[in-house]
Design an enzyme around this catalytic site. Structure first.
Site, short mmCIF file in Angstrom:
data_model
loop_
_atom_site.label_atom_id
_atom_site.label_comp_id
_atom_site.label_asym_id
_atom_site.label_seq_id
_atom_site.Cartn_x
_atom_site.Cartn_y
_atom_site.Cartn_z
N GLU A 1 0.81 -1.22 0.00
CA GLU A 1 0.00 0.00 0.00
C GLU A 1 0.85 1.27 0.00
OE1 GLU A 1 -2.62 -3.24 1.73
OE2 GLU A 1 -0.54 -2.57 2.02
N PHE B 1 -11.68 -7.42 13.91
CA PHE B 1 -10.57 -7.87 13.07
C PHE B 1 -10.22 -6.80 12.03
CE2 PHE B 1 -9.18 -10.17 9.17
CZ PHE B 1 -7.95 -10.63 9.65
N GLN B 2 -8.96 -6.47 11.95
CA GLN B 2 -8.41 -5.48 11.03
C GLN B 2 -9.06 -4.11 11.20
OE1 GLN B 2 -8.26 -7.10 6.98
NE2 GLN B 2 -6.21 -7.92 7.44
N LYS C 1 -17.62 -0.77 5.81
CA LYS C 1 -18.05 -1.83 4.90
C LYS C 1 -19.58 -1.90 4.85
CE LYS C 1 -17.29 -6.70 3.76
NZ LYS C 1 -16.57 -7.95 4.14
N MET D 1 24.07 8.72 2.71
CA MET D 1 24.01 9.98 3.43
C MET D 1 24.30 9.79 4.91
SD MET D 1 23.73 13.22 3.03
CE MET D 1 22.75 13.73 1.62
#
Length: 613
Positions: A81, A143-144, A193, A509
């Site tokens: 993502e 969940f999630q 959802k 760096m």
């Protein structure tokens, strides 16, 4: 802006030009049609003109992926993502439109956080659509489940939670308007959802009602007139041009102001290309790794006209000692930035394109009234700095390639019509320094957040947005290993980017700082852990495993031929592993937190200039 109830969306004003985004909730007929919330999401995106989106499906966003399959929107299935977020950013940079990324709830949404924070600091218009657990489950640690609105509130321009399917068109239209007006920035729309699966009557909003959101675009005439008077009478003026010049589509007007004023100009890291590097009044980039001429001119200026910039610490160095004798004119569309870091004498709030539309003729009138300023002595001083301290590099002592040479040749061979995307670190600074940036929207990098892993997915998004342009990702071996999996997305979707890995086997760096400030104690910066004969990974084989073309170049004689060969391949991605010296350093340099007066143009060497003329 704080999160809250979904507002009714406005009808945004149209924008045109190089910096135009697609804010447009264009005037649309009211549509009354029964559909699911998921179909409403897709329909809303289509009505806003979205053609491309980047994302990964998952449980709570799955209802939306079903109608997306039949949509006119082309979806790019990324491998992480974060890659979706950076790809949306790259797309926004080259097109001027809002970039779109999609993710599921929980880890899918939290994986977007870095990319959203990156877009926020660099003022990039992105809309993230995320799924959320069903409304009855919110707050139960389902969940999630993650409170992504709460998580992203400090790092987005706005975050919206939608629980009712009827509110979806309002939320998405509002998100696009907020992302692409005023100071650009990312907006997150989190949709339960349960709202996606519910049936609703789709109704496209016809007006905007966003209480408290009223970006000021038209500057105050009195302030513009005073800025013109100061610029017409200053003895040592400098124009400090920031990324706002690009996002406002003001590059042509910037050039007009530079020409009319006769003043030296400098462009920040996000503004490369806003004024062509070849312009004779352009001094280069200011700040930590800016040119000596740009840094010195700002320190010695009696007037700084700052345009669309925020006086970032990487530009100013120690703030208390920055430009101590300068009167400050600061023009920016975000009033919160004016006076935030640097005290301002003439504040101008407005869209930079409108500011410059007023300022250029006002300056011409001021010249009629006051005469043109005598800048000859100032230019003699500035040119002496340019001649004495030009950008350059030392040849390597280990026989390996000089990274500066490789990057300069990529730019020279490929040309200014290409798009150049840098990761973060030494290679980023060398790309800013040694590629000639001649046009806006052709230079992408993570400036404010400094996100390693930015280059490959951002280059992918840029190539999707500008398919007819060559797109080079200039990356480090450390950065590349964070997001190289998006090569799979590029191969499968036929997005033929080119990647130059500036491979010094180190976190370059960080190693440079360890060399200068930690007595050469190289703690955990060697990516090969001492095994110089082992390539972990072998980038050529890795590229080939993804279906891309892999090349390696470790000879000076082969640099040009390798770049030319990479440019000739346009049917799949190309990855070139350039083996460069790990001891190369970025110069000039101002150490963090010290005065810009202490700029070093080589190790231990600081220019000697007087504080007063």
């Amino acid at each position: 802006m704080a999160s809250g109830p979904t507002p009714a969306p406005p009808r945004p004003a149209p924008r045109t030009g190089a910096g135009a985004a697609n804010p447009s909730t264009p005037p649309q007929p009211t549509v009354h049609e029964t559909m699911t919330g998921a179909q409403s999401i897709v329909r809303s995106l289509e009505m806003l003109g979205v053609k491309h989106a980047f994302g990964i499906p998952g449980g709570t966003i799955l209802p939306t992926y079903d109608p997306l399959m039949d949509s006119s929107i082309r979806h790019y299935l990324v491998r992480h993502e974060q890659g979706a977020g950076h790809a949306a950013t790259g797309y926004a940079h080259v097109t001027g439109k809002v970039g779109v990324c999609i993710a599921t709830s929980g880890p899918g949404a939290t994986n977007l956080v870095t990319a959203l924070a990156d877009a926020n600091l660099d003022s990039v218009p992105v809309v993230a659509v995320t799924g959320q657990v069903g409304a009855p489950l919110i707050g139960t640690d389902a969940f999630q489940e993650a409170d992504i609105v709460g998580v992203t509130m400090p790092i987005t321009k706005h975050s919206i939670l939608v629980k009712d399917a009827a509110h979806i068109p309002n939320a998405i239209a509002s998100a696009f308007h907020i992302a692409s007006t005023g100071r650009r920035g990312p907006v997150l729309v989190d949709i339960a959802k349960s709202a996606q699966v519910a049936e609703t009557v789709f109704e496209w909003p016809q007006q905007l009602v966003l209480p408290g959101y009223h970006p000021v675009t038209k500057p105050h005439t009195k302030q513009v007139r005073e800025a013109a008077r100061l610029l017409a009478t200053a003895r040592r003026p400098v124009l400090l041009i920031g990324g706002g010049a690009i996002w406002s589509g003001a590059s042509a007007l910037v050039r007009q102001l530079v020409d009319v004023s006769g003043a030296p100009a400098t462009t920040t890291l996000t503004a490369c290309g806003a004024l062509p590097d070849s312009h004779p009044q352009h001094l280069g980039m200011p700040g930590m790794h800016g040119t000596v001429a740009a840094v010195a001119a700002l320190q010695k200026a009696d007037l700084i006209v700052a345009l669309g910039t925020r006086f970032d610490d990487r530009v100013t160095g120690q703030l208390s000692s920055f430009a101590p004798n300068a009167t400050i004119v600061h023009a920016d569309i975000d009033p919160a930035e004016i006076g935030k870091n640097k005290a301002v004498d003439v504040p101008i709030v407005g869209d930079l394109r409108e500011v410059l539309t007023d300022l250029v003729p006002e300056l011409e009138r001021a010249h009629t009234q006051h005469g043109r300023p005598d800048l000859e002595g100032w230019w003699q001083q500035v040119n002496s700095w340019r001649e004495t301290f030009p950008l350059g590099w030392d040849e390597t002592s280990d026989g390996l390639l000089a990274p500066q040479h490789v990057i300069r040749r990529i730019g020279e061979i490929t040309g200014p019509q290409a798009v150049y995307v840098a990761g973060v670190g030494q290679h980023q600074m060398w790309a800013a320094q040694f590629i000639k940036h001649e046009r806006p929207q052709a230079w992408l990098n993570s400036a404010g957040l400094g996100t390693m892993g930015y280059a490959v997915p951002a280059a992918m998004g840029a190539k999707v947005g500008a398919p007819d342009r060559t797109v080079w990702a200039i990356d480090g071996d450390g950065c590349f290993q964070m997001t190289n999996q998006e090569l799979a997305t590029c191969v499968i979707n036929e997005v033929p980017i080119k990647v130059a890995i500036i491979n010094n086997s180190s976190l370059g760096m960080v190693r440079q700082w360890q060399t200068l400030f930690y007595d050469e104690r190289y703690s955990n910066t060697d990516l090969h852990t001492g095994h110089d004969t082992i390539r972990v990974p072998d980038f050529v084989k890795l590229a080939e495993a993804y279906g891309a073309v892999g090349m390696r170049c470790d000879s000076l004689a082969d640099v040009d031929a390798t770049i030319n060969k990479a440019n000739e391949i346009d049917d799949r991605p190309v990855v070139v592993d350039f083996t460069v010296s790990r001891d190369a350093m970025v110069w000039p340099m101002v150490a963090a937190g010290v005065s810009n007066d202490a700029i070093m143009y080589a190790r231990g060497l600081t220019p000697d200039w007087d504080r007063e003329d």
